[in-house]
Design a protein around this motif. Sequence first.
Motif, PDB file in Angstrom:
ATOM      1  N   THR A 147      20.913 -14.806 -55.120  1.00 46.54           N
ATOM      2  CA  THR A 147      21.736 -16.018 -55.189  1.00 46.54           C
ATOM      3  C   THR A 147      21.161 -17.163 -54.358  1.00 46.54           C
ATOM      4  N   TRP A 152      22.409 -25.239 -55.387  1.00 50.15           N
ATOM      5  CA  TRP A 152      23.824 -25.526 -55.135  1.00 50.15           C
ATOM      6  C   TRP A 152      24.429 -26.412 -56.210  1.00 50.15           C
ATOM      7  N   ALA A 154      24.142 -26.167 -59.251  1.00 49.81           N
ATOM      8  CA  ALA A 154      24.522 -25.397 -60.429  1.00 49.81           C
ATOM      9  C   ALA A 154      25.974 -24.913 -60.362  1.00 49.81           C
ATOM     10  N   TYR A 155      26.485 -24.663 -59.164  1.00 46.28           N
ATOM     11  CA  TYR A 155      27.873 -24.190 -59.042  1.00 46.28           C
ATOM     12  C   TYR A 155      28.732 -25.133 -58.205  1.00 46.28           C
ATOM     13  N   PRO A 158      32.120 -26.026 -60.380  1.00 43.96           N
ATOM     14  CA  PRO A 158      33.126 -24.946 -60.387  1.00 43.96           C
ATOM     15  C   PRO A 158      33.773 -24.721 -59.021  1.00 43.96           C
ATOM     16  N   GLN A 159      33.004 -24.835 -57.975  1.00 46.77           N
ATOM     17  CA  GLN A 159      33.575 -24.682 -56.639  1.00 46.77           C
ATOM     18  C   GLN A 159      34.630 -25.752 -56.371  1.00 46.77           C
TER      19      GLN A 159
END
Length: 307
Positions: A147, A152, A154-155, A158-159
């Motif tokens: 991971t 960072w 990329a997500y 969603p976070q």
Amino acid sequence: MSTTVLRKDSATDGAPPSGGAPSRARTEPRRGRSRAGRVVGQVLLYTVLTALSAAILVPFAWMLVSSVKLDAEVFTVPIQWIPKSFHWENFADIWTEIPMLTYLGNSLFLSVVITFLQVLTGSFAAYGFAKVRFPGRDALFLAYIATIAVPWQAYMVPQYIIMQRIGLVDTHLSLILLQAFGAFGVFLMRQYYQSIPEELSEAARLDGLSEYGIWARIMLPLSKPALASLALLTFVFTWNDYMGPFIYLTSNDLWTVQLGLRSFVGVYDSRYAMIMTGSVLSVLPILVVFLLGQRHFVQGIATSGMK
């Protein structure tokens, strides 16, 4: 016949023995040349290191000098390393123009809490991956470490959606929950735990100590250099973080010092001298932390397989 033998003996007696003074005379210049070569190599090495260190320190020196200038003097060409007049009042005015003390307090709070949680969770998870045997341990560790390679961005969205739906946006808790766990800390501590002999853990188990007790009473006291390295790296990263507070914090009283310096950036102009003054103040805590923990930091990195 006897005359011939005597001549040969006399000729042999006058010849220098093998490995005698001439051989030493030949090796001494070689040793002198090798010693001179080592000295020249060390001089060149230190010269290169000094030049690189000076190049690294130039931006910091420019920031330090610019913090006592006027705004119009910061970007003069060529650089004016010695200002015509030193405006020391910049370091007094910045505390009244923006709530600098609040920003520093928020940065310190987040850095200390996140550092403590990362050290706690990272060391605990690393003990499981290093000393506890269970099916699929290595595969799970590789998947977790992989991971780190995921950017960072990329997500990030969603976070943010998750934090927004549970109502943690514009709170320090959102940053704490997102940064309290890190794969890098687990990797760092696991590498160090693997250097600790397995016999210590086995002896503790035979004495009836639980896995929690082994981690707390044996592993943690023996891994102080690695813990110090992880704490130092996490503290510096959290203190210098800009994008995280920028995304999740909107209230001025929750801003960190990195966000607070934006107050000096206007639509049509920017107060560059004040930005440099605030940057100098924000660097001082990091400098103090590095000076106090550099010995443990170097020792922890050198003994954790990250050479």
